[in-house]
Design a protein around this motif. Structure first.
Motif, PDB file in Angstrom:
ATOM      1  N   PRO A 159      35.474  35.689  53.761  1.00 43.80           N
ATOM      2  CA  PRO A 159      34.421  34.723  53.474  1.00 43.80           C
ATOM      3  C   PRO A 159      34.434  34.247  52.028  1.00 43.80           C
ATOM      4  O   PRO A 159      33.698  33.331  51.677  1.00 43.80           O
ATOM      5  CB  PRO A 159      33.137  35.510  53.778  1.00 43.80           C
ATOM      6  CG  PRO A 159      33.500  36.927  53.558  1.00 43.80           C
ATOM      7  CD  PRO A 159      34.951  37.054  53.955  1.00 43.80           C
ATOM      8  N   TYR A 160      35.264  34.852  51.174  1.00 43.86           N
ATOM      9  CA  TYR A 160      35.218  34.542  49.744  1.00 43.86           C
ATOM     10  C   TYR A 160      36.479  33.868  49.226  1.00 43.86           C
ATOM     11  O   TYR A 160      36.424  33.088  48.283  1.00 43.86           O
ATOM     12  CB  TYR A 160      34.974  35.829  48.946  1.00 43.86           C
ATOM     13  CG  TYR A 160      33.758  36.595  49.410  1.00 43.86           C
ATOM     14  CD1 TYR A 160      32.481  36.107  49.180  1.00 43.86           C
ATOM     15  CD2 TYR A 160      33.892  37.805  50.103  1.00 43.86           C
ATOM     16  CE1 TYR A 160      31.362  36.801  49.610  1.00 43.86           C
ATOM     17  CE2 TYR A 160      32.785  38.506  50.532  1.00 43.86           C
ATOM     18  CZ  TYR A 160      31.520  38.002  50.286  1.00 43.86           C
ATOM     19  OH  TYR A 160      30.419  38.686  50.718  1.00 43.86           O
ATOM     20  N   SER A 204      42.658  41.936  50.802  1.00 49.95           N
ATOM     21  CA  SER A 204      41.846  41.004  51.576  1.00 49.95           C
ATOM     22  C   SER A 204      40.578  41.695  52.036  1.00 49.95           C
ATOM     23  O   SER A 204      40.597  42.879  52.408  1.00 49.95           O
ATOM     24  CB  SER A 204      42.630  40.491  52.797  1.00 49.95           C
ATOM     25  OG  SER A 204      41.779  39.816  53.696  1.00 49.95           O
ATOM     26  N   LYS A 205      39.468  40.979  52.027  1.00 53.54           N
ATOM     27  CA  LYS A 205      38.193  41.537  52.469  1.00 53.54           C
ATOM     28  C   LYS A 205      38.282  42.041  53.898  1.00 53.54           C
ATOM     29  O   LYS A 205      37.651  43.043  54.256  1.00 53.54           O
ATOM     30  CB  LYS A 205      37.095  40.474  52.359  1.00 53.54           C
ATOM     31  CG  LYS A 205      35.697  40.972  52.720  1.00 53.54           C
ATOM     32  CD  LYS A 205      35.210  42.033  51.761  1.00 53.54           C
ATOM     33  CE  LYS A 205      33.800  42.494  52.093  1.00 53.54           C
ATOM     34  NZ  LYS A 205      33.355  43.608  51.223  1.00 53.54           N
ATOM     35  N   ALA A 206      39.077  41.402  54.738  1.00 56.23           N
ATOM     36  CA  ALA A 206      39.187  41.802  56.138  1.00 56.23           C
ATOM     37  C   ALA A 206      39.814  43.179  56.304  1.00 56.23           C
ATOM     38  O   ALA A 206      39.647  43.819  57.338  1.00 56.23           O
ATOM     39  CB  ALA A 206      39.991  40.765  56.917  1.00 56.23           C
ATOM     40  N   LEU A 207      40.561  43.635  55.285  1.00 54.14           N
ATOM     41  CA  LEU A 207      41.190  44.958  55.357  1.00 54.14           C
ATOM     42  C   LEU A 207      40.305  46.050  54.767  1.00 54.14           C
ATOM     43  O   LEU A 207      40.627  47.235  54.864  1.00 54.14           O
ATOM     44  CB  LEU A 207      42.523  44.942  54.605  1.00 54.14           C
ATOM     45  CG  LEU A 207      43.601  43.990  55.120  1.00 54.14           C
ATOM     46  CD1 LEU A 207      44.823  44.051  54.225  1.00 54.14           C
ATOM     47  CD2 LEU A 207      43.971  44.305  56.551  1.00 54.14           C
ATOM     48  N   PRO A 253      42.351  44.767  40.219  1.00 53.51           N
ATOM     49  CA  PRO A 253      41.036  44.409  39.659  1.00 53.51           C
ATOM     50  C   PRO A 253      40.639  42.959  39.899  1.00 53.51           C
ATOM     51  O   PRO A 253      39.480  42.662  40.221  1.00 53.51           O
ATOM     52  CB  PRO A 253      41.200  44.702  38.167  1.00 53.51           C
ATOM     53  CG  PRO A 253      42.300  45.707  38.087  1.00 53.51           C
ATOM     54  CD  PRO A 253      43.231  45.371  39.208  1.00 53.51           C
ATOM     55  N   ARG A 254      41.588  42.045  39.749  1.00 54.11           N
ATOM     56  CA  ARG A 254      41.271  40.620  39.936  1.00 54.11           C
ATOM     57  C   ARG A 254      40.940  40.321  41.391  1.00 54.11           C
ATOM     58  O   ARG A 254      39.975  39.616  41.697  1.00 54.11           O
ATOM     59  CB  ARG A 254      42.455  39.765  39.468  1.00 54.11           C
ATOM     60  CG  ARG A 254      42.179  38.263  39.486  1.00 54.11           C
ATOM     61  CD  ARG A 254      43.384  37.507  38.961  1.00 54.11           C
ATOM     62  NE  ARG A 254      44.510  37.606  39.870  1.00 54.11           N
ATOM     63  CZ  ARG A 254      44.739  36.740  40.864  1.00 54.11           C
ATOM     64  NH1 ARG A 254      43.916  35.730  41.081  1.00 54.11           N
ATOM     65  NH2 ARG A 254      45.792  36.884  41.634  1.00 54.11           N
ATOM     66  N   ILE A 255      41.740  40.875  42.313  1.00 58.59           N
ATOM     67  CA  ILE A 255      41.502  40.650  43.735  1.00 58.59           C
ATOM     68  C   ILE A 255      40.203  41.325  44.174  1.00 58.59           C
ATOM     69  O   ILE A 255      39.454  40.785  44.999  1.00 58.59           O
ATOM     70  CB  ILE A 255      42.682  41.171  44.581  1.00 58.59           C
ATOM     71  CG1 ILE A 255      43.964  40.436  44.201  1.00 58.59           C
ATOM     72  CG2 ILE A 255      42.398  41.017  46.065  1.00 58.59           C
ATOM     73  CD1 ILE A 255      43.937  38.945  44.457  1.00 58.59           C
ATOM     74  N   ARG A 256      39.925  42.507  43.629  1.00 58.91           N
ATOM     75  CA  ARG A 256      38.681  43.208  43.985  1.00 58.91           C
ATOM     76  C   ARG A 256      37.477  42.311  43.691  1.00 58.91           C
ATOM     77  O   ARG A 256      36.545  42.230  44.479  1.00 58.91           O
ATOM     78  CB  ARG A 256      38.573  44.507  43.196  1.00 58.91           C
ATOM     79  CG  ARG A 256      37.201  45.168  43.311  1.00 58.91           C
ATOM     80  CD  ARG A 256      37.099  46.380  42.412  1.00 58.91           C
ATOM     81  NE  ARG A 256      37.382  47.593  43.144  1.00 58.91           N
ATOM     82  CZ  ARG A 256      37.464  48.793  42.582  1.00 58.91           C
ATOM     83  NH1 ARG A 256      37.318  48.923  41.281  1.00 58.91           N
ATOM     84  NH2 ARG A 256      37.707  49.862  43.310  1.00 58.91           N
ATOM     85  N   GLU A 257      37.512  41.624  42.548  1.00 57.28           N
ATOM     86  CA  GLU A 257      36.399  40.748  42.176  1.00 57.28           C
ATOM     87  C   GLU A 257      36.356  39.505  43.057  1.00 57.28           C
ATOM     88  O   GLU A 257      35.295  39.109  43.551  1.00 57.28           O
ATOM     89  CB  GLU A 257      36.527  40.354  40.709  1.00 57.28           C
ATOM     90  CG  GLU A 257      35.399  39.481  40.208  1.00 57.28           C
ATOM     91  CD  GLU A 257      35.518  39.142  38.738  1.00 57.28           C
ATOM     92  OE1 GLU A 257      34.746  38.284  38.273  1.00 57.28           O
ATOM     93  OE2 GLU A 257      36.381  39.739  38.050  1.00 57.28           O
ATOM     94  N   ALA A 300      33.180  48.768  46.008  1.00 58.87           N
ATOM     95  CA  ALA A 300      33.167  49.245  44.629  1.00 58.87           C
ATOM     96  C   ALA A 300      33.803  50.619  44.489  1.00 58.87           C
ATOM     97  O   ALA A 300      34.354  50.957  43.444  1.00 58.87           O
ATOM     98  CB  ALA A 300      31.738  49.277  44.112  1.00 58.87           C
ATOM     99  N   ASP A 301      33.737  51.433  45.550  1.00 61.98           N
ATOM    100  CA  ASP A 301      34.264  52.793  45.465  1.00 61.98           C
ATOM    101  C   ASP A 301      35.709  52.903  45.935  1.00 61.98           C
ATOM    102  O   ASP A 301      36.261  53.996  46.006  1.00 61.98           O
ATOM    103  CB  ASP A 301      33.395  53.760  46.262  1.00 61.98           C
ATOM    104  CG  ASP A 301      33.318  53.394  47.748  1.00 61.98           C
ATOM    105  OD1 ASP A 301      33.737  52.274  48.094  1.00 61.98           O
ATOM    106  OD2 ASP A 301      32.822  54.217  48.537  1.00 61.98           O
ATOM    107  N   ALA A 302      36.341  51.777  46.270  1.00 72.00           N
ATOM    108  CA  ALA A 302      37.732  51.806  46.727  1.00 72.00           C
ATOM    109  C   ALA A 302      38.622  52.352  45.608  1.00 72.00           C
ATOM    110  O   ALA A 302      38.548  51.924  44.462  1.00 72.00           O
ATOM    111  CB  ALA A 302      38.200  50.407  47.122  1.00 72.00           C
ATOM    112  N   GLY A 303      39.459  53.309  45.943  1.00 69.83           N
ATOM    113  CA  GLY A 303      40.371  53.900  44.971  1.00 69.83           C
ATOM    114  C   GLY A 303      39.772  55.006  44.151  1.00 69.83           C
ATOM    115  O   GLY A 303      40.437  55.573  43.275  1.00 69.83           O
TER     116      GLY A 303
END
Length: 414
Positions: free
Chosen positions: A67-68, A142-145, A175-179, A185-188
């Motif tokens: 969605p982003y 990707s957000k879907a994953l 970091p860039r893709i996470r944003e 937020a807790d991934a990794g």
């Protein structure tokens, strides 16, 4: 998934999918189901999978939905998948197949680091998996994953496929893709799996017989540049005399050049990277060349040394991507021309130039043309020895040009 899970794409988007690409940009979406529309800043549990139809209602397959992202849909199948369970089964089978396809590449070699999954090139858009010795690093782009179910399937499949070859599986978000993708937020924050109670996130891996440090919590990309593995060896075959490695990062090219050169100077703007490069040099005491490191801006250094008449027999240029978007291509080409022009001025007759571009927005033809233009400007006759790309564990899919991003030219400057 029912009618509510259908995305309708424009004629342009549909044609791109029919030609074999897997991306649909947000601008090419004609309609989305109501639950897939997320207001800016709103928290919503948008669907992860959508059936993709053209404007005539003809099904084109199933896609992961973000969605982003500007790349809103990533096609995972040309068939309509009826459930998330079907997608997870497909994920497991493709992940296993990707690992099996790479086994012949490394059987009997002195390398224990490789890319196991290369996103769209392996039919798994947004998934990167790299292996450094027995430490495996996963990136979900990707957000879907970004789900517990996906992480469980990826972890279990990796454990089953690799067996004793893996001791730790860790997720390392970009970091860039996470944003951009608004990932968890807790991934990794903790390993996905470890055979040890206190998992080690640092190790030493081997690449073409050379040893390198790896730290899952530091460095660029997943930590190293495995795509240059075969180009490292090629550069070493042609390299001789005094060598300069520009944008050396953690010493990948420099240490390979040290196998065949008398002296090597590695240059990088990052002090932290050069500290790792020095540590990597210490892991390889058999290298006979004198190796020095210099912290400097590549453009400034090349300008100063070319004007001062400094000479080398071998120069490697391996800068970061200059073009992160199509709008940046013109400036990127100017940057590539400047670097290559300065390097050619600094090479003794018969010298070797290994020049690279990892900007996928700059085509191989554009890159070669700008290097040729630099040769013309400095009045040097330049012969092409090899035209190369990424290592074999980074496969290229002809209908997805973005998978062919790395260009490497090995040149003799007369």
């Amino acid at each position: 998934m029912g009618e509510a899970g259908v995305a309708v794409v424009s004629r342009r988007g549909a044609e791109r999918l029919r030609r074999g690409h897997v991306w649909v940009y947000r601008s090419d979406i004609a309609a989305l189901p109501a639950d897939a529309i997320v207001e800016a800043g709103a928290e919503a549990d948008a669907p992860r999978l959508l059936t993709v139809n053209d404007t005539r209602g003809v099904a084109l397959g199933t896609a992961l939905y973000s969605p982003y992202s500007e790349i809103a849909l990533r096609l995972i199948s040309t068939e309509v998948l009826e459930s998330e369970a079907a997608w997870l089964g497909l994920l497991a089978s493709r992940l296993k197949a990707a690992i099996e396809q790479r086994q012949p590449i490394f059987t009997g070699t002195d390398t224990d680091a490789s890319r196991l999954v290369f996103s769209e090139a392996d039919g798994l858009p947004g998934l990167i998996v790299d292996k450094y010795g027995r430490l495996v690093v996963v990136q979900l782009l990707s957000k879907a994953l970004d789900s517990v179910a996906v992480r469980i399937v990826v972890t279990e499949t990796l454990r089953a496929a690799l067996g004793p070859e893996v001791s730790v599986i860790v997720e390392r978000p970009d970091p860039r893709i996470r944003e951009l993708e608004k990932l968890s937020a807790d991934a990794g924050s903790a390993p996905l799996w470890s055979a040890e109670e206190e998992p080690l996130l640092k190790t030493v891996f081997r690449l073409n017989g050379l040893a390198f440090h790896y730290d899952a919590a530091a460095g660029q990309k997943t930590g190293a540049f495995l795509d240059q593995r075969e180009n490292y060896s090629a550069a070493a075959r042609y390299a001789h005399g005094e060598a300069l490695d520009v944008c050396t990062y953690q010493g990948g090219f420099a240490l390979h050049l040290a196998q065949t050169c008398s002296r090597v100077t590695g240059v990088d703007v990052s002090h932290a990277s050069l500290e790792v490069a020095e540590s990597n040099l210490g892991l390889n005491p058999h290298l006979k060349a004198q190796v020095d490191w210099m912290e400097a801006n590549a453009f400034d250094l090349l300008k100063d040394w070319s004007e001062a008449g400094t000479k080398f027999d071998t120069i490697v240029l391996d800068p970061p991507a200059f073009a992160k978007s199509k709008r940046a291509v013109e400036g990127a080409l100017r940057g590539y021309k400047e670097m290559n022009l300065r390097a050619m001025k600094m090479l003794r007759p018969g010298g070797v130039l290994v020049t690279n571009s990892c900007s996928h927005h700059v085509s191989g033809a554009e890159f070669q043309a700008v290097v040729a233009a630099a040769a013309g400007d400095v009045g040097r006759r330049v012969r092409l020895l090899e035209r190369r790309g990424a290592a074999a564990d980074h496969p290229v899919v002809l209908t997805i040009p973005e998978t062919e991003y790395l260009k490497c030219l090995v040149l003799k400057v007369e």
